[in-house]
Write an enzyme that holds these catalytic residues in place. Structure first.
Site, mmCIF file in Angstrom:
data_model
loop_
_atom_site.group_PDB
_atom_site.id
_atom_site.type_symbol
_atom_site.label_atom_id
_atom_site.label_comp_id
_atom_site.label_asym_id
_atom_site.label_seq_id
_atom_site.Cartn_x
_atom_site.Cartn_y
_atom_site.Cartn_z
ATOM 1 N N MET A 1 76.291 -7.674 77.737
ATOM 2 C CA MET A 1 76.694 -8.944 78.746
ATOM 3 C C MET A 1 75.500 -9.254 80.034
ATOM 4 S SD MET A 1 79.233 -10.543 77.783
ATOM 5 C CE MET A 1 79.824 -11.332 79.020
ATOM 6 N N MET B 1 80.119 -5.339 71.585
ATOM 7 C CA MET B 1 79.509 -5.767 72.948
ATOM 8 C C MET B 1 79.774 -4.674 74.059
ATOM 9 S SD MET B 1 78.072 -7.998 75.254
ATOM 10 C CE MET B 1 77.728 -9.555 74.397
ATOM 11 N N CYS B 2 79.114 -4.550 75.031
ATOM 12 C CA CYS B 2 79.156 -3.796 76.071
ATOM 13 C C CYS B 2 78.397 -4.331 77.256
ATOM 14 C CB CYS B 2 78.999 -2.400 76.108
ATOM 15 S SG CYS B 2 77.272 -1.743 75.918
ATOM 16 N N ARG B 3 78.503 -3.771 78.388
ATOM 17 C CA ARG B 3 77.490 -4.293 79.542
ATOM 18 C C ARG B 3 75.887 -4.352 79.210
ATOM 19 N NH1 ARG B 3 74.903 -1.599 83.582
ATOM 20 N NH2 ARG B 3 74.545 -3.079 85.449
#
Length: 99
Positions: free
Chosen positions: A94, A65-67
């Site tokens: 996210m 997961m990242c932004r």
């Protein structure tokens, strides 16, 4: 050719809501993580991955997961090149996650 899979935040959340124990790595920076994380995720910023990948438990599936999905895509490529299996990018990151 891609060496990893993808999953939508909605699909991942459904699996978490069903109680599946999932191995999730959050590669965002400290200040991004301070705003919130997926419960149970492990935080390893992308820039620290080469020194800290040995902290990642080898499980049949590994969710990154990242932004927004860009850094996690790079992390997926890197971890796949190291031999991690079942590496999966959380598309939209996210920004698409609804807590």
């Amino acid at each position: 050719m891609s060496t990893y899979s993808t999953i939508s935040p909605e699909q991942l959340k459904l699996r978490l809501d069903q109680g599946e124990p999932l191995n999730i790595i959050d590669v965002r920076e400290d200040e991004e993580v301070a705003a919130g994380m997926i419960p149970g995720a492990k935080h390893i910023p992308l820039g620290q991955l080469p020194e800290r990948y040995d902290e990642i438990e080898k499980t049949p599936e590994l969710f990154i997961m990242c932004r927004s999905g860009g850094r996690s895509s790079r992390a997926c490529e890197y971890l796949s090149s190291l031999g991690f299996e079942g590496v999966t990018n959380i598309t939209g990151g996210m920004l698409s996650w609804e807590m």
